[in-house]
Design an enzyme around this catalytic site. Sequence first.
Site, PDB file in Angstrom:
ATOM      1  N   LYS A 111      52.758 104.623  67.412  1.00  0.00           N
ATOM      2  CA  LYS A 111      52.119 104.966  68.692  1.00  0.00           C
ATOM      3  C   LYS A 111      50.737 105.532  68.432  1.00  0.00           C
ATOM      4  CE  LYS A 111      53.577 108.551  71.399  1.00  0.00           C
ATOM      5  NZ  LYS A 111      52.394 109.412  71.478  1.00  0.00           N
ATOM      6  N   GLU A 113      47.024 106.918  70.427  1.00  0.00           N
ATOM      7  CA  GLU A 113      46.463 107.431  71.680  1.00  0.00           C
ATOM      8  C   GLU A 113      45.038 106.928  71.853  1.00  0.00           C
ATOM      9  OE1 GLU A 113      46.690 111.696  71.785  1.00  0.00           O
ATOM     10  OE2 GLU A 113      48.806 111.720  71.229  1.00  0.00           O
ATOM     11  N   GLU A 180      51.130 109.418  80.093  1.00  0.00           N
ATOM     12  CA  GLU A 180      51.472 110.852  80.143  1.00  0.00           C
ATOM     13  C   GLU A 180      50.642 111.538  81.230  1.00  0.00           C
ATOM     14  OE1 GLU A 180      51.563 112.862  76.380  1.00  0.00           O
ATOM     15  OE2 GLU A 180      51.669 114.845  77.305  1.00  0.00           O
TER      16      GLU A 180
HETATM   17  O1  KIV Z   1      53.965 113.722  70.568  1.00  0.00           O
HETATM   18  C1  KIV Z   1      54.791 113.498  71.455  1.00  0.00           C
HETATM   19  O2  KIV Z   1      55.910 114.012  71.462  1.00  0.00           O
HETATM   20  C2  KIV Z   1      54.401 112.595  72.523  1.00  0.00           C
HETATM   21  C3  KIV Z   1      55.220 112.632  73.775  1.00  0.00           C
HETATM   22  C4  KIV Z   1      54.863 113.809  74.586  1.00  0.00           C
HETATM   23  C5  KIV Z   1      55.107 111.383  74.558  1.00  0.00           C
HETATM   24  O3  KIV Z   1      53.442 111.898  72.418  1.00  0.00           O
END
Ligand code: KIV
Length: 264
Positions: A111, A113, A180
Site C-alpha cells: 500500500k 499513499e 481515509e
Molecule cells: O497505517 C494504517 O494502519 C493505515 C490504515 C489507517 C488504513 O493506513
Amino acid sequence: MAVTINTLRERKQNNETFSVLTAYDATFAHMMSEAGVDAILIGDSLGMVLQGHDSTLPVTLEEICYHTRCVARGNQGALIMADMPFMTYGTTEAALDNAAALMRAGAHMVKLEGTDWMEDTIRALSERGVPVCAHLGLTPQFVNKFGGFKVQGRGDEQADAMVRHAQLLVEAGADIILLECVPAALAKRVTESVDAPVIGIGAGHETDGQVLVMHDMLGATTGRTPKFVKNFLAEAESIQGAFEAYVAAVRERRFPAEEHSFKS
Ligand code: KIV
C-alpha cells in the site's frame, strides 16, 4: 480458501462487502483471520499504536518487514497487505526494491499513499507482479503538508480531483483504492467510478470494504478516539468476539453508521 485479490473483486461485483483490520503480530493475525477478516494490513500506524510516535513518519521498511513476517506466520488465509513507509517509494527504483522486500517478508500486496504522481510507480510495480493498494484522502504520511489529521475531499475541486486520481491510479494498475477520512458522498462516488474494490476508513458505509486499526476497534487508546471508530469489544465477551462482531457488522453494512461518517 485463501482470500485473494480476485475474491475482493468478486465481492465488489456481487455487491458484497469485505472487512480489513490492521495487525502487527502472529497471535492477533491468527485470531482475526479465524474470525473471518478478509484482509490484514500491516499498517505504518504501528508507529503510533505500538511505538508511541505522534505520526507514522519514523517507521522504517525493516520494521514493516519484521511485522509482516510475524503476521504471515499467524495468518489463516486472509490477504496480507503491507504499508510502504514514508519515503520508501519516492522514486520508482526505490519502490521496486522496497516492495520486493515486503513481498519476500510475506505480503500479498503493498500500500502506497499519494495521488497522480504515483502513476508511473504503480504501473512499474503492477507490471512486475506486485499488487498495489493506492491510499487517497487523509494520507497520514502527508500530515505535515495537510497541517494536521484533517478530512480531505471537501469542496467540488478537491472531490473531483480525488475521483480523477482514483481512476488514473486504477488505470495504471492499482488493484485496490483505500479512502481515509473523506465525506461519505464522495467515497460513494469514487466507489462507483472505478472497477477496483474500494476500502474505506472514515468514508461512510458505501465503499466495498472497511478497515479499522485493531487497537481502535478494541478500545485500546491513549487519548481521543476518532469519530469513525467503534469499540467492538465494548459489546463483546472476548477479543475473538469483537473481531467476529466487526466482520458481521461490516458484512451487514451496520458499520459504519452515520455517526461514524463525515459530510461534505
Ligand atoms: O497505517 C494504517 O494502519 C493505515 C490504515 C489507517 C488504513 O493506513
